[in-house]
Write an enzyme that holds these catalytic residues in place. Structure first.
Site, mmCIF file in Angstrom:
data_model
loop_
_atom_site.group_PDB
_atom_site.id
_atom_site.type_symbol
_atom_site.label_atom_id
_atom_site.label_comp_id
_atom_site.label_asym_id
_atom_site.label_seq_id
_atom_site.Cartn_x
_atom_site.Cartn_y
_atom_site.Cartn_z
ATOM 1 N N LYS A 218 11.404 5.143 -5.261
ATOM 2 C CA LYS A 218 11.607 4.291 -4.077
ATOM 3 C C LYS A 218 13.106 4.163 -3.779
ATOM 4 O O LYS A 218 13.947 4.505 -4.621
ATOM 5 C CB LYS A 218 11.000 2.907 -4.296
HETATM 6 C C1 LIG Z 1 4.684 2.788 -3.905
HETATM 7 C C2 LIG Z 1 3.883 1.967 -2.982
HETATM 8 C C3 LIG Z 1 3.100 0.886 -3.427
HETATM 9 C C4 LIG Z 1 2.850 0.600 -4.878
HETATM 10 O O1 LIG Z 1 3.922 0.471 -5.685
HETATM 11 P P1 LIG Z 1 3.776 0.716 -7.279
HETATM 12 O O2 LIG Z 1 5.029 0.150 -7.827
HETATM 13 O O3 LIG Z 1 3.641 2.171 -7.486
HETATM 14 O O4 LIG Z 1 2.577 -0.043 -7.734
HETATM 15 C C5 LIG Z 1 2.459 0.108 -2.496
HETATM 16 N N1 LIG Z 1 2.527 0.384 -1.186
HETATM 17 C C6 LIG Z 1 3.247 1.426 -0.713
HETATM 18 C C7 LIG Z 1 3.282 1.670 0.755
HETATM 19 C C8 LIG Z 1 3.926 2.263 -1.586
HETATM 20 O O5 LIG Z 1 4.614 3.295 -1.116
#
Ligand SMILES: *Cc1c(COP(=O)(O)O)cnc(C)c1O
Length: 372
Positions: A187
């Site tokens: 991210k």
């Molecule tokens: C990555 C993501 C999540 C979940 O995050 P995690 O930390 O992997 O549980 C939720 N919503 C969106 C749109 C994402 O891209």
């Protein structure tokens, strides 16, 4: 798709020393690193409360638990997003109501949200997909008019700015009643494992959520509500503290890469570049996602694989067609945009270390193939 190693080089010393500090202090859980990160993120976002948790999926689930949503309540979200968004709705026994998105921003279509509201609707979950903020002015107006909660899924958009219709600028994730984010390594603000956080300006809600993340405890061994165990650990917080001061420059580097892609694909008949709504700083380019309109998307993915160019198709199947979330309530005619997007989208390498030559190689290969 991402280059975490290159980014690490720039923060290596800080991470080594803070890791050593955490390990020698043995404050692995809820130590000073976590508390300091929480404060620093509150300051950066201009939000009253940040509640760190285990991951982004937990953040969404805890947000819904904190709002007291009950089985049978309907929650409206986008058909075109990562499954985590709809997964937690279903997991809590709430009823997911998937609606179509806008063809140019990939984000939830406010008109479709309006049309999906019933007396059982309790919340809307806009996802700021690929780093582009959803139309929060309209979503907040709809929510206010219908007495609904808004939970922003900010997992892909941390650091983005949203300029509302009155001209006020907000950090994404702080506009709705609650924001949820993920610190998954890839991210825009990623740690070296799992992590997440919940944001809110509501004191009472923040208090409720601080209990929910900690087994429903507000006083030690008094369990007032059903909670979960969801924590950000101190080592992850140390990574995030090293990266947070650089988040704006990381997002600028992504925008710069996006600018180079945009220029290269300008005037290409079969390639549609991602739209940026409003000021230039609204889009933080978690992904740089093109639409290939001449039917060659799948062949292009194969061609990229053969040429060792990473790419991704986010997302190949609409959520309403996934086995876990299919429902006879849904009507194919209501998902025209998502059904088309899943055939056309391709995401190109996007990270803070992309250079001009890499981009040139990627864009040249792509243009030659699509026009052949
Ligand atoms: C990555 C993501 C999540 C979940 O995050 P995690 O930390 O992997 O549980 C939720 N919503 C969106 C749109 C994402 O891209």
């Amino acid at each position: 798709m991402v280059d975490l190693k290159g980014q690490y080089e720039g923060i290596k010393d800080q991470i080594s020393s803070s890791f050593e500090e955490v390990i020698t202090s043995t404050a692995f859980i809820n130590g000073p690193e976590v508390q300091n990160f929480q404060k620093e993120l509150e300051e950066y976002l201009g939000v009253k409360h940040v509640i760190p948790c285990g991951n982004g999926t937990d953040a969404l689930q805890i947000a819904m638990m904190g709002l007291g949503l009950k089985p049978g309540d309907e929650v409206i979200t986008a058909d075109f997003t990562f499954a985590a968004t709809v997964e937690v709705i279903a997991l809590l026994g709430l009823t997911p109501v998937l609606v179509d998105v806008e063809p140019d921003t990939f984000n939830i279509d406010p008109e479709k949200v309006k049309a999906a509201i019933t007396p059982k609707t309790k919340a809307i979950v806009p996802v700021h997909l690929f780093g582009q903020t959803a139309n929060m002015d309209e979503i907040m107006d709809i929510a206010t008019a219908n007495n609904l909660f808004v939970i922003e899924d900010n997992a892909q958009a941390i650091g983005g700015n949203y300029h509302d219709k009155t001209g006020v600028s907000h950090k994404t994730g702080t506009i709705g009643h609650i924001g949820a984010t993920s610190f998954f390594p890839s991210k825009n603000l990623g740690c070296y494992g799992d992590g997440g956080a919940i944001f809110t300006n509501d004191d009472e809600l923040a208090h409720t959520i601080r209990g929910v993340v900690n087994h429903g405890m507000y006083e030690r061994y008094h369990h007032d509500v059903v909670g979960v165990n969801s924590r950000l650990d101190s080592l992850q917080a140390a990574v995030l503290r090293a990266k947070l001061p650089k988040l704006d420059s990381y997002n600028n580097a992504r925008r710069k890469a996006a600018d180079l892609y945009d220029v290269a694909f300008k005037a290409q008949e079969h390639i549609i570049t991602p739209l940026r709504v409003g000021n230039d700083d609204t889009h933080v380019f978690h992904q740089y996602t093109l639409k290939i309109t001449n039917g060659k998307r799948d062949a292009l993915v194969k061609h990229f694989q053969e040429n060792n160019i990473p790419c991704g198709v986010y997302y190949p199947i609409p959520l309403h067609k996934q086995k876990a979330y299919a429902d006879e309530r849904y009507n194919e005619a209501d998902f025209e945009v998502t059904n088309q997007l899943v055939k056309e989208v391709i995401s190109l390498p996007m990270h803070t270390e992309l250079d001009k030559e890499q981009i040139e190689f990627i864009t040249k290969t792509l243009i030659a193939f699509v026009n052949a």
